[in-house]
Design an enzyme around this catalytic site. Structure first.
Site: not given
Ligand code: SAH
Length: 207
Positions: A52
Site C-alpha cells: 500500500s
Molecule cells: N499490507 C501489505 C499489502 C498487502 S496487498 C503490505 O504492507 O505490503 C494485499 C495482500 O492480501 C496480498 O498479498 C494478497 O495475497 C493478500 N490476500 C488476498 N486475499 C487474502 C486472503 N483471503 N487471506 C490472506 N491474504 C489475502
C-alpha cells in the site's frame, strides 16, 4: 515522506508518526523496487500484489485508534511493511497476527520482518477471509485487500468496543470502519480507496 503525510493531514498522532519514521519501507521491497520506497504510491511486490501507499498505511493506523498492548489481526500481509508499522505502535506488550494467502509472499514477509528485527508479528499462511478463531478475540482487525462485505467470521473475532477496518466493494472501494458496541455495530465510511481483491471463502474468489 513523513513531513508530506503530516502536511496532507494523513498523520495526526505521535505514536503513528514515530512508527512511520522508524520502519524502513525500502527494506520490505524487492531490491529492484527499492528506489520507489520514498514515493507515496503503491509498489509492486511480485506475485501480482502491491504494498500500500504510505498515506494509506498512515490513514489506516490513525483510523484504527491503535494503542500499546493491543492484539491485532491483519488480513493480507503482503510484504509485511504495514504489519511492522502497526506492531511498532502496539509495542512489545502487543502483538500482530497477520494472515497471507500466498505462500511465497509469506516467506518474503517473514524474512523482511526478521531483517528489520520485528519480533511481535506472526505471519500465518492461509485464507484470512475466515479470520483466525484460534487467536480471537482481537482488539482490532483490518484488511489490506478489498472484500465484498465484512467476512462474517470476523464479526465474532473482535472484542466488544473493538474495531474492524476494511476496504469494501469492488474498485473503487470504500474504506469502512466498523465499531463493535456490545452486540451493536456502527459503520463509518472513511472515503474511497483502491486495494487488490480479497481471495478465499469470503472474498471475491481465488482467481
Ligand atoms: N499490507 C501489505 C499489502 C498487502 S496487498 C503490505 O504492507 O505490503 C494485499 C495482500 O492480501 C496480498 O498479498 C494478497 O495475497 C493478500 N490476500 C488476498 N486475499 C487474502 C486472503 N483471503 N487471506 C490472506 N491474504 C489475502
Amino acid at each position: 515522506m513523513v513531513q508530506t503525510l503530516l502536511d496532507r493531514g494523513y498523520l495526526r498522532t505521535p505514536p503513528v508518526i514515530e512508527a512511520m519514521r522508524a520502519v524502513p519501507r525500502d527494506a520490505f521491497l524487492p531490491p529492484e523496487a527499492r528506489a520507489k520506497a520514498h514515493e507515496d504510491r503503491p509498489v509492486w511486490i511480485g506475485r501480482d500484489q502491491t504494498m500500500s501507499a504510505p498515506h494509506m498505511v498512515a490513514l489506516m493506523c490513525e483510523a484504527l485508534e491503535l494503542a500499546p498492548a493491543q492484539r491485532i489481526l491483519e488480513i493480507g500481509t503482503g510484504s509485511g511493511y504495514h504489519a511492522a508499522v502497526t506492531a511498532r505502535i502496539v509495542g512489545a506488550d502487543g502483538a500482530v497476527d497477520s494472515i497471507e494467502f500466498d505462500a511465497v509472499l509469506c516467506d518474503d514477509a517473514r524474512r523482511n520482518l526478521a531483517a528489520v528485527g520485528v519480533q511481535n508479528v506472526r505471519v500465518h499462511a492461509g485464507d484470512g477471509s475466515r479470520g483466525r478463531p484460534e487467536g480471537a478475540p482481537y482488539d482490532r482487525i483490518y484488511l489490506t485487500c478489498s472484500a465484498p462485505r465484512i467476512p462474517k467470521p470476523l464479526l465474532d473475532q473482535v472484542t466488544p468496543g473493538g474495531l474492524i477496518l476494511a476496504p469494501l466493494g469492488p474498485t473503487p472501494s470504500r474504506l469502512v470502519r466498523t465499531r463493535r458496541d456490545g452486540d451493536a455495530w456502527h459503520e463509518e465510511d472513511l472515503g474511497a480507496c483502491a486495494f487488490v481483491p480479497l481471495r478465499g471463502e469470503f472474498g471475491f474468489g481465488d482467481r
